[in-house]
Design an enzyme around this catalytic site. Structure first.
Site, short mmCIF file in Angstrom:
data_model
loop_
_atom_site.label_atom_id
_atom_site.label_comp_id
_atom_site.label_asym_id
_atom_site.label_seq_id
_atom_site.Cartn_x
_atom_site.Cartn_y
_atom_site.Cartn_z
N GLU A 40 0.89 -1.17 0.00
CA GLU A 40 0.00 0.00 0.00
C GLU A 40 0.92 1.21 0.00
OE1 GLU A 40 -1.17 3.01 0.81
OE2 GLU A 40 -2.27 2.60 2.68
N GLU B 120 4.91 10.95 -0.62
CA GLU B 120 5.74 10.02 0.18
C GLU B 120 6.79 9.30 -0.66
OE1 GLU B 120 3.49 7.47 2.87
OE2 GLU B 120 1.93 8.98 3.03
C1 SAM Z 1 0.99 3.34 3.95
S1 SAM Z 1 1.80 2.31 5.09
C2 SAM Z 1 1.03 0.73 4.77
C3 SAM Z 1 1.18 -0.25 5.89
C4 SAM Z 1 0.51 -1.61 5.67
N1 SAM Z 1 1.01 -2.26 4.49
C5 SAM Z 1 -0.98 -1.45 5.54
O1 SAM Z 1 -1.50 -1.56 4.43
O2 SAM Z 1 -1.65 -1.20 6.54
C6 SAM Z 1 3.38 2.14 4.34
C7 SAM Z 1 4.39 1.39 5.19
O3 SAM Z 1 5.54 1.18 4.40
C8 SAM Z 1 6.71 1.43 5.17
N2 SAM Z 1 7.76 1.82 4.21
C9 SAM Z 1 7.81 2.95 3.47
N3 SAM Z 1 8.88 2.95 2.67
C10 SAM Z 1 9.52 1.79 2.91
C11 SAM Z 1 10.72 1.21 2.39
N4 SAM Z 1 11.44 1.84 1.47
N5 SAM Z 1 11.08 0.00 2.86
C12 SAM Z 1 10.35 -0.64 3.81
N6 SAM Z 1 9.24 -0.12 4.36
C13 SAM Z 1 8.82 1.07 3.90
C14 SAM Z 1 6.31 2.53 6.13
O4 SAM Z 1 7.12 2.55 7.28
C15 SAM Z 1 4.85 2.15 6.41
O5 SAM Z 1 4.73 1.33 7.55
#
Ligand code: SAM
Length: 518
Positions: free
Chosen positions: A250, A259
């Protein structure tokens, strides 16, 4: 956290017969060897202590006061080590619970940057992510996502989470028996959905501290959790033991691209997805239409009136009025608006996640061309997005369109400080130009022009142009305003709510010069 415990006794299982060491004995957690470990200090055959590497150690309750601690052996070209095990006798249940709690916390530290995991590793060297993103921005970003309340906020967006759940469960054929990578797993919720759909194994990659909570949530759902490995690290840095048949993520921010997580999703594709593997979501579209909203315009313009005071405690503030005025108009407005404010049919820009290059997301320039459906004052450009889960069984859309059930993304509007006037049928042209910046967002340059119109008009001539520059990172959240929604029978048919199949809309878009396919 308590690092040291006094246990009643331990029994060493490897010796024959098992060797009981009566206590009290000191057991301590630490990371003196560069990785989390559990150390018992005993006087046994001259040996002072023995240690368990928590990366490969498991703890089981045998009873209220008794537990079994087992570590895996290993075999390399140079050496072979054998598994070792002990039973631990605690003096009471309270000591046992505290020890188990500390064990879990220290074990979760094993899933840290730079450490190796049984099923995946994380490189500690500077990554592609660090090269393009300011450290201060990344720190705040991952701090935000490391908090349960923000994950809860997303999980409580039932339009969002329900759409993901339906897309996964309706397309079990795409998950059953497959290897899945969850890119930015957060709480691990999508990994758990994928496991529910029968995934063979899910690698849940999460960079923030949320990885530790995901580990807990997954451990709390053992029938699914045994097929999920949480890896704490950036998707740009981690190594996985196998390729994925399907990616789930997501990565959508406000206006789809805020973002800059779409870039991480695309990097995950290039690093881990098998050729022709699936991506959930598969495609995203940004939709745009001009809007007219006198109330919003006046509200923003009035914010800078403060700076028109000539006698503020004896100080003339007017020198800063122009700057304040421009400042307020540089904030994109995020709220849920009435779709009747739109004054032309929307156009869309498609980003196909399966083919787009990471670099294509650094700069996105969308030509605008609309025909006004009414004569009015246009105050700017309204934007929203949707994504498609192109499942083999069911194609499902998640939309953030105005008039559709509201999501936590709402919609976004870029407001012109100089509105433009149009007559019904007049053409509006321009550009929405978005340039990525190192604070994980975009600078937006919007230009909208009213074309010459009517009999005898100069071909291509422009009557009026208005431009503005906005920072997508600094939106004005306007959710406190009461939102008037049209009654169902008043709603205009919204072309964006009728979603074509992927094949249909790619065909439709390739016929449509206003839409760019990346
Ligand atoms: C919008 S949230 C979605 C969380 C979960 N997948 C959900 O649908 O409820 C995005 C998540 O991706 C993680 N994230 C963002 N960029 C990332 C990266 N480059 N590598 C690993 N995690 C990442 C963030 O910390 C966050 O927890």
């Amino acid at each position: 956290m308590n690092n040291n415990f006094t246990v009643a006794s331990v029994t060493l299982l490897a010796s024959n017969p098992p060797n009981l060491v009566s206590g009290p004995l000191l057991a301590g957690f630490g990371s003196g060897s560069g990785f989390p470990e559990l150390q018992f200090v005993v006087e046994l055959d001259g040996q002072q202590s023995f240690k368990f590497d928590l990366r490969t150690t498991q703890l089981f309750r045998l009873g209220a006061f008794q537990s079994l601690c087992v570590s895996e052996g290993s075999e390399t070209v140079k050496e072979r080590t054998y598994s070792k095990g002990i039973t631990i006798q605690f003096k009471d249940e309270e000591e046992s619970s505290a020890f188990h709690g500390a064990f879990e916390q220290w074990k979760s530290k094993a899933v840290t940057q730079g450490s190796s995991l049984p099923n995946g590793t994380v490189s500690s060297s500077k990554s592609k992510f660090d090269d393009k993103i300011e450290a201060s921005s990344a720190k705040m970003y991952f701090h935000y996502y490391g908090q349960l309340l923000h994950q809860q906020n997303m999980m409580q967006d039932y339009v969002r989470t329900g759409s993901y759940y339906a897309a996964v469960i309706e397309n079990k054929a795409d998950f059953a028996g497959r290897v899945v990578v969850d890119v930015g797993a957060g709480s691990g919720i999508l990994s758990l959905f994928a496991a529910q759909a029968g995934a063979k194994h899910v690698y849940a990659v999460e960079a923030s501290e949320m990885a530790d909570y995901a580990q807990k949530l997954i451990a709390g759902n053992p029938s699914l959790g045994q097929r999920i490995t949480v890896i704490k690290g950036k998707i740009e840095d981690v190594e996985l033991p196998e390729k994925a048949d399907i990616l789930i993520s997501e990565p959508m921010g406000t206006l789809l691209i805020n973002e800059r997580m779409l870039e991480s999703y695309v990097i995950a594709r290039d690093r881990f997805l098998v050729p022709n593997g699936k991506m959930f979501p598969t495609v995203g579209r940004i939709h745009m239409a001009p809007f007219s909203d006198e109330y919003l315009y006046v509200e923003i313009a009035n914010k800078s009136l403060f700076w028109q005071q000539q006698n503020y405690y004896g100080v003339d503030l007017t020198a800063l009025h122009g700057t304040a005025f421009q400042g307020y108009f540089s904030q994109p407005v995020v709220d849920a608006f009435d779709p009747r404010l739109l004054v032309a049919p929307s156009i869309s820009h498609i980003i196909n996640f399966t083919t787009v290059k990471e670099e294509d997301l650094y700069e996105i320039n969308i030509p605008l061309k609309f025909t006004a459906s009414v004569g009015t004052r246009i105050h700017g450009l309204a934007c929203w997005f949707d994504v498609l889960f192109n499942g083999s069984t069911v194609q499902r859309w998640l939309t953030t369109a105005p008039g559709a059930p509201t999501t936590h993304w709402y919609q976004l509007r870029c407001v012109l400080s100089q509105p433009i006037y149009v007559m019904q049928g007049q053409e509006i042209t321009g550009h929405l130009h978005m340039i990525a910046h190192s604070a994980q967002s975009y600078t937006i340059n919007l230009t909208m022009s009213a074309k010459m119109w009517g009999p005898g008009a100069k071909q291509g001539g422009i009557l009026q142009t208005s431009s503005c520059k906005l920072d997508l990172k600094e939106p004005y959240y306007r959710m406190s305003q009461p939102q008037a929604y049209p009654a169902a029978q008043d709603q205009q048919p919204d072309q964006d709510l009728k979603h074509p199949s992927l094949a249909d809309f790619v065909q439709q878009c390739s016929n449509d010069s206003d839409v760019q396919i990346l």
